[in-house]
Every structure is written in C-alpha cells, then in structure tokens.
Write a protein that holds these residues in place. Sequence first.
Motif, PDB file in Angstrom:
ATOM      1  N   ILE A   1       0.846  -1.210   0.000  1.00 25.13           N
ATOM      2  CA  ILE A   1       0.000   0.000   0.000  1.00 25.13           C
ATOM      3  C   ILE A   1       0.871   1.246   0.000  1.00 25.13           C
ATOM      4  O   ILE A   1       0.616   2.198  -0.731  1.00 25.13           O
ATOM      5  N   ARG A   2       1.935   1.228   0.816  1.00 24.22           N
ATOM      6  CA  ARG A   2       2.741   2.439   0.914  1.00 24.22           C
ATOM      7  C   ARG A   2       3.558   2.692  -0.350  1.00 24.22           C
ATOM      8  O   ARG A   2       3.686   3.826  -0.785  1.00 24.22           O
ATOM      9  N   THR A   3       4.119   1.633  -0.934  1.00 30.39           N
ATOM     10  CA  THR A   3       4.960   1.843  -2.120  1.00 30.39           C
ATOM     11  C   THR A   3       4.141   1.817  -3.406  1.00 30.39           C
ATOM     12  O   THR A   3       4.595   2.278  -4.436  1.00 30.39           O
TER      13      THR A   3
ATOM     14  N   TYR B   1      11.456  10.374  13.566  1.00 31.62           N
ATOM     15  CA  TYR B   1      10.140  10.074  13.009  1.00 31.62           C
ATOM     16  C   TYR B   1      10.164  10.316  11.511  1.00 31.62           C
ATOM     17  O   TYR B   1      10.928  11.136  11.022  1.00 31.62           O
ATOM     18  N   LEU B   2       9.302   9.598  10.800  1.00 32.57           N
ATOM     19  CA  LEU B   2       9.003   9.963   9.418  1.00 32.57           C
ATOM     20  C   LEU B   2       7.567  10.468   9.396  1.00 32.57           C
ATOM     21  O   LEU B   2       6.720   9.962  10.134  1.00 32.57           O
ATOM     22  N   PHE B   3       7.298  11.462   8.576  1.00 30.99           N
ATOM     23  CA  PHE B   3       5.963  12.052   8.532  1.00 30.99           C
ATOM     24  C   PHE B   3       5.277  11.729   7.216  1.00 30.99           C
ATOM     25  O   PHE B   3       5.885  11.826   6.154  1.00 30.99           O
ATOM     26  N   ASP B   4       4.024  11.318   7.316  1.00 30.53           N
ATOM     27  CA  ASP B   4       3.185  11.094   6.135  1.00 30.53           C
ATOM     28  C   ASP B   4       2.019  12.067   6.310  1.00 30.53           C
ATOM     29  O   ASP B   4       1.073  11.789   7.027  1.00 30.53           O
ATOM     30  N   LEU B   5       2.133  13.229   5.672  1.00 27.42           N
ATOM     31  CA  LEU B   5       1.140  14.272   5.903  1.00 27.42           C
ATOM     32  C   LEU B   5      -0.004  14.186   4.902  1.00 27.42           C
ATOM     33  O   LEU B   5       0.209  13.998   3.713  1.00 27.42           O
TER      34      LEU B   5
ATOM     35  N   GLN C   1       2.494   9.091  -2.829  1.00 29.28           N
ATOM     36  CA  GLN C   1       2.892   7.774  -3.338  1.00 29.28           C
ATOM     37  C   GLN C   1       3.081   7.746  -4.846  1.00 29.28           C
ATOM     38  O   GLN C   1       3.759   6.875  -5.380  1.00 29.28           O
TER      39      GLN C   1
ATOM     40  N   GLN D   1      -2.124   0.355 -11.102  1.00 26.90           N
ATOM     41  CA  GLN D   1      -0.897   1.154 -11.038  1.00 26.90           C
ATOM     42  C   GLN D   1      -1.228   2.558 -10.584  1.00 26.90           C
ATOM     43  O   GLN D   1      -1.781   3.317 -11.384  1.00 26.90           O
ATOM     44  N   PRO D   2      -0.916   2.992  -9.382  1.00 32.85           N
ATOM     45  CA  PRO D   2      -0.326   2.176  -8.321  1.00 32.85           C
ATOM     46  C   PRO D   2      -1.377   1.288  -7.648  1.00 32.85           C
ATOM     47  O   PRO D   2      -2.563   1.531  -7.772  1.00 32.85           O
TER      48      PRO D   2
ATOM     49  N   GLU E   1      12.983  14.232  16.264  1.00 32.98           N
ATOM     50  CA  GLU E   1      14.036  13.319  15.807  1.00 32.98           C
ATOM     51  C   GLU E   1      13.479  11.905  15.687  1.00 32.98           C
ATOM     52  O   GLU E   1      12.697  11.492  16.532  1.00 32.98           O
TER      53      GLU E   1
ATOM     54  N   PRO F   1       2.743  16.616   0.725  1.00 36.80           N
ATOM     55  CA  PRO F   1       2.056  16.959  -0.525  1.00 36.80           C
ATOM     56  C   PRO F   1       1.926  18.462  -0.786  1.00 36.80           C
ATOM     57  O   PRO F   1       0.839  18.975  -0.939  1.00 36.80           O
TER      58      PRO F   1
ATOM     59  N   GLN G   1      11.303  -5.172  -2.767  1.00 35.76           N
ATOM     60  CA  GLN G   1      12.627  -4.581  -2.575  1.00 35.76           C
ATOM     61  C   GLN G   1      12.777  -4.048  -1.158  1.00 35.76           C
ATOM     62  O   GLN G   1      13.812  -4.229  -0.515  1.00 35.76           O
TER      63      GLN G   1
ATOM     64  N   ARG H   1       8.145  -2.981  -5.612  1.00 34.11           N
ATOM     65  CA  ARG H   1       8.808  -2.066  -4.677  1.00 34.11           C
ATOM     66  C   ARG H   1       8.659  -2.548  -3.241  1.00 34.11           C
ATOM     67  O   ARG H   1       9.584  -2.406  -2.437  1.00 34.11           O
TER      68      ARG H   1
ATOM     69  N   MET I   1       8.103  20.106  12.816  1.00 34.86           N
ATOM     70  CA  MET I   1       8.639  18.808  12.383  1.00 34.86           C
ATOM     71  C   MET I   1      10.154  18.785  12.570  1.00 34.86           C
ATOM     72  O   MET I   1      10.731  17.770  12.989  1.00 34.86           O
TER      73      MET I   1
ATOM     74  N   ILE J   1      14.989  18.544   7.128  1.00 36.91           N
ATOM     75  CA  ILE J   1      14.166  17.364   7.394  1.00 36.91           C
ATOM     76  C   ILE J   1      14.455  16.248   6.392  1.00 36.91           C
ATOM     77  O   ILE J   1      14.373  15.067   6.718  1.00 36.91           O
TER      78      ILE J   1
ATOM     79  N   LEU K   1      11.131   7.560   3.914  1.00 34.42           N
ATOM     80  CA  LEU K   1      10.387   8.606   3.205  1.00 34.42           C
ATOM     81  C   LEU K   1       9.518   9.470   4.117  1.00 34.42           C
ATOM     82  O   LEU K   1       8.831   8.955   4.996  1.00 34.42           O
ATOM     83  N   HIS K   2       9.562  10.783   3.878  1.00 34.61           N
ATOM     84  CA  HIS K   2       8.545  11.697   4.390  1.00 34.61           C
ATOM     85  C   HIS K   2       7.591  11.998   3.246  1.00 34.61           C
ATOM     86  O   HIS K   2       8.044  12.327   2.145  1.00 34.61           O
ATOM     87  N   LEU K   3       6.288  11.935   3.487  1.00 30.21           N
ATOM     88  CA  LEU K   3       5.312  12.307   2.456  1.00 30.21           C
ATOM     89  C   LEU K   3       4.788  13.717   2.722  1.00 30.21           C
ATOM     90  O   LEU K   3       4.150  13.957   3.746  1.00 30.21           O
TER      91      LEU K   3
ATOM     92  N   HIS L   1      16.071   2.500  -1.638  1.00 32.12           N
ATOM     93  CA  HIS L   1      14.800   2.796  -0.982  1.00 32.12           C
ATOM     94  C   HIS L   1      15.026   3.504   0.332  1.00 32.12           C
ATOM     95  O   HIS L   1      15.066   2.880   1.382  1.00 32.12           O
TER      96      HIS L   1
ATOM     97  N   LEU M   1      -3.240  16.453   3.638  1.00 30.89           N
ATOM     98  CA  LEU M   1      -3.755  17.819   3.717  1.00 30.89           C
ATOM     99  C   LEU M   1      -5.273  17.826   3.663  1.00 30.89           C
ATOM    100  O   LEU M   1      -5.868  17.180   2.816  1.00 30.89           O
TER     101      LEU M   1
END
Lengths: 297, 297
Positions: free
Chosen positions: A14-16, A117-121, B194, A53-54, A115, B219, A24, A21, A111, B232, B215-217, B212, A123
């Motif tokens: 789902i993420r890639t 963390y990864l952010f998936d924002l 993504q 795709q995707p 330290e 948008p 990998q 991917r 952000m 970041i 990743l930070h997402l 790979h 909006l």
Amino acid sequence: MLDYAHLTALAAVIRTGSFERAAQQLNVTPSAVSQRIKLLEERLGVVLVVRDQPCTATEVGQRLCQHVEQVALLESSLKGSLPGLQAESLPVTLRIAVNADSLATWFIPAMAKTEGYLFDLVLDDQDHSAEWLRRGEVVAAVTGHDTPIQGCDCHPLGALRYVATASPEYCGRWFTDGFNELTAARAPCLIFNQKDRLQVEWLRQVLGADVHPPLHLLPSSQAFVDAALAGIGWGMNPEPLVIDHLRTGRLVALKPDKSLDVPLFWQQSRIVSRVMGNVTRAVVSEARTMLAFAIGT
Amino acid sequence: MLDYAHLTALAAVIRTGSFERAAQQLNVTPSAVSQRIKLLEERLGVVLVVRDQPCTATEVGQRLCQHVEQVALLESSLKGSLPGLQAESLPVTLRIAVNADSLATWFIPAMAKTEGYLFDLVLDDQDHSAEWLRRGEVVAAVTGHDTPIQGCDCHPLGALRYVATASPEYCGRWFTDGFNELTAARAPCLIFNQKDRLQVEWLRQVLGADVHPPLHLLPSSQAFVDAALAGIGWGMNPEPLVIDHLRTGRLVALKPDKSLDVPLFWQQSRIVSRVMGNVTRAVVSEARTMLAFAIGT
C-alpha cells in the motif's frame, strides 16, 4: 493473532504502490509478497489490495494498514526498555492530517524540532481534518475542532490570523466604487476548494450579507498568495505568508481592521501518546511561538 | 434534449456543495433547487447528488456536471456572433488538471495573462493528470503525457528542471561519507505522495541502483522547499523554486551536474478549442519563457 509478516507485506504494498517495490523494501521476492497478500486475503475472505498502477487498498485493506502502523508505533515505544531492538528498528511513520495553511506557515519548523520520526502528511481543511482522526486514518490532526475526539487528547494551539488581500491593481479595477455588497459580488475571489468557507464567512462578517462572488478554485496556499499578487483574485491569506507583501505594498488588505482569527487545535490519539510525546511538545511549542495572535493560550 | 434548467441546478449544487448556496446563486428557493434535482433523478432513474455536508456528486452526477459545464463553454463561444448574450452571461469556469510544481512556478503568470475565465484547478502528478482529461473531468491538463489523448490537441511546453537539494547541515549529517548507495539508503528523503517517482528515478539514474530511502510524504511544493531548508530531508525541487537558495548556500545540490528535466505538455479538449484559444496561447507562451531548459521547443 494476525500474521504480522503478512500484514507488513500488505502495508509495504500500500505504501509503495507496487508488489515489486514492496519486495525490494522487505528484501524478499515479489512472488513472496504476492503470496503473503493472497494468504491474508484468503484467511479474511476479502480483497485487500486493488491490483492497479499504483496498487491501492480496499477499505478493509486500509483499516489493516492503519492497524499495522499503529502496532509499529507501539513497538517503537518498547525501544527504551529493550535496547536490543534499537539496531534493527526503522524510524516510525506518523500519518498526520494538517491544514494546508499550517503546513505553509508553522508546521515544518515543528517537524524539524523532532528526531527519529518519518511524517506522512495528509492535507485537509481545518474543518475536516478531524474526520481523518475519527476514522482512524491518522494518529493526529491539526484541526479547528475544539472538543476532544473520542480516544484523543486535545491541545489548543492559538489562532492563525487571516487577512483579505489583493493587489493594488486588482483593487483599482474592481473596488474603485468602494468595497460593498455590489462590487464584492462581481470581483473574482480565490477559494482553496469547495470545503473552503473562509472567504464567504468573512464577507458575511464584514458586509452583513451573503455574497456569492465568481470563484477561482486554487488548492495551494502559496498559489493563493501568488494569484493575489498577480491580480487574479482576492483571498483570505494567512498573515505570516503576506506580511512582507503588505509592508511593501505589493498586496493591500481589503479591510485592514477586519482580520479573521481561526483557532487551531492539536488532537492526538491517546494510544500513541507515549511514542508521540516529543512531536506533541514540538507542535504545541512551535504553534505558540508562530501563532502570534493566539486565542486561549 | 435534457432540461438545462435542471442541469444548471445540479451543477450549482455540486459546485457550491449545498442546496441553499445553489439556490442563492441561481436566485431561486432551495425547494425549487431540490425539486429540479429530484425531477432529474426521477427522469434518469439514478441518484445524482449525495446529500451530505458538503453535497457531492455520484459518478453519473459528476458526468452530467461536466457535460453542462462543457455546454456553457460552447455557449460562451457564441458571444462573438450574438452580442446580446454578453450582458447576461457569467464568466466560464475552466476545470484544469495541473501538476503542483507547475502551479508553484509558471502556471499562475499564464492564468494572469487571460481575461474573462474562472479557473477550477485540480492538482495531480504530471504522470497522472492526463487521466483526468481522459475521464472527461477536466477540459485541459498540464501533463507529462506526450501523445495526444483522444479528442485532444497536444502542445509541448518545454521541461521543468529538478535539482536534488538539501541543507548544508543535512548533508553534513547524512553524507559525510559521500553520497552513495549506502548513505542514500539511510538518509530521509522527501516525496510528494505515493505517485511521486522523481526521487527514486533520480537515485536510479545517479547511483545505477534501486535505493529505498526512508520517506517523508509532503504533498506541497513549497513545503518541499521549506522541509529541505529545515534539514528534514532531501528532495527533487523545481529549479525556479530553489535557485536563490542555491546561490546563497542555504541549499546545496547533492549532485550539481545531475539535474532531471521533466518534459511537460498542454493537452486540451478539441471541443472547447475556440473558447480556450486565449488560455492555450497564454499557457504555451508563459511555459516557453519560464521553462528555460526547454526540450523539443
């Protein structure tokens, strides 16, 4: 219990967005990934991944994906007690809903203060970002919603001040007869998207009437400022983004004494409170510095 | 033929998101709007509007909404021959799919060169914006797709140059041992969402391997630059957005001799060619000025 190797494969797809991917990322073959997703789907009796795709998640797939990410978050809070985990563990990803204007003004410095963390924002409008949290699709949200959502802690952040701005040329063209109900109904106005009620709200407050100007839809905070500068329309811009333009006269306030303060709140799922403590502290402290016209702080 | 008074009510509900606001826009009562939608739904035997806050279109509703907007566009091209129409007609709204980086760099100056249009911009990746056009949901798109979509004219615009950038502090932390497969696999990378393959593509070109990174997402085009400045992550930023930061040293290029040029095209539905002629001319001319590193122009 569920098979977490299978769930990890699901989250990676789902993420890639693809089996290759995901493979990998997990250091396995694509057919191993495919096999794991298939076993999971057979066991649960539902399709989890739309093979496209995707690749995207079905509703149940999305729910499982959120679950495995929350488990990863909880695992990461074990690190303190189990130093052996540190070496192998990857940084945790926090999926957070933020309104675009906060991202454009004060959220990135917050952000930067954290330290590991990864952010998936994601909006969304401040009037709608809380829904992501309610649906369990994010672990925290910057929102206009002031009462705690079930299972969440709510921290007031202060208010973001908006100023109705346009270029001097634009005002010369549309508002020579003054800014009133009649002229405002003809002058093109910028809105972010259909959810954006700020301009109409402000018109109602200032003119005491429901005015429906012609609308440009521009879903970007910076594009809003750029379009105001280019004379395409007027819009409610966050003060931090336009203060320099107002000083130099490249933009003017339509009603200098009538700004609009939008109170913001940080709501964060209590389950991940321990893991996210540093993020909450950074967000609250940065917001209180940057949101100079804070309400309720 | 279809009843265009009913269809206009449908479009107003979808665009404003509510029956009340649609009624105000059309100067009728909300119950008149509701009645028109109901008649339309009964005649067609399908639900067209999801009654929610905001109201949204079902798939068929969306299709009809596009149809009525295209008819309005065609009507507006009659203006030249029928001057009597001019007084009553409102500016036409053009729904256009644009990639975020074009909006952040050269698209707004192109919009500013046109007159008498309203823009409803939809943001999507340059590899996906053509799909909106194929589905008939927009009348034009800025896209990476270089062959004409059925029923569309395709104009090459040149290429937007991307530079892999990060702050000097970030490079000092993650790339002291050089920029290679091993260090790149650990250093946090920014991606838009993504669908964004630019960073991974560039890594493959530069390092000759599939890497790979974490990743930070993020948008937002401006947030990408801000996050690079804040240390970041690194990301592929459009050269026009970072050229000043590169000059002053607030950002550095990871590989100064390895930029990535992304060719862009303007595809526009042939049905509305006459109405949109001015927009196409403005877009093509502005792109060719701003996309300095143009390919195939």
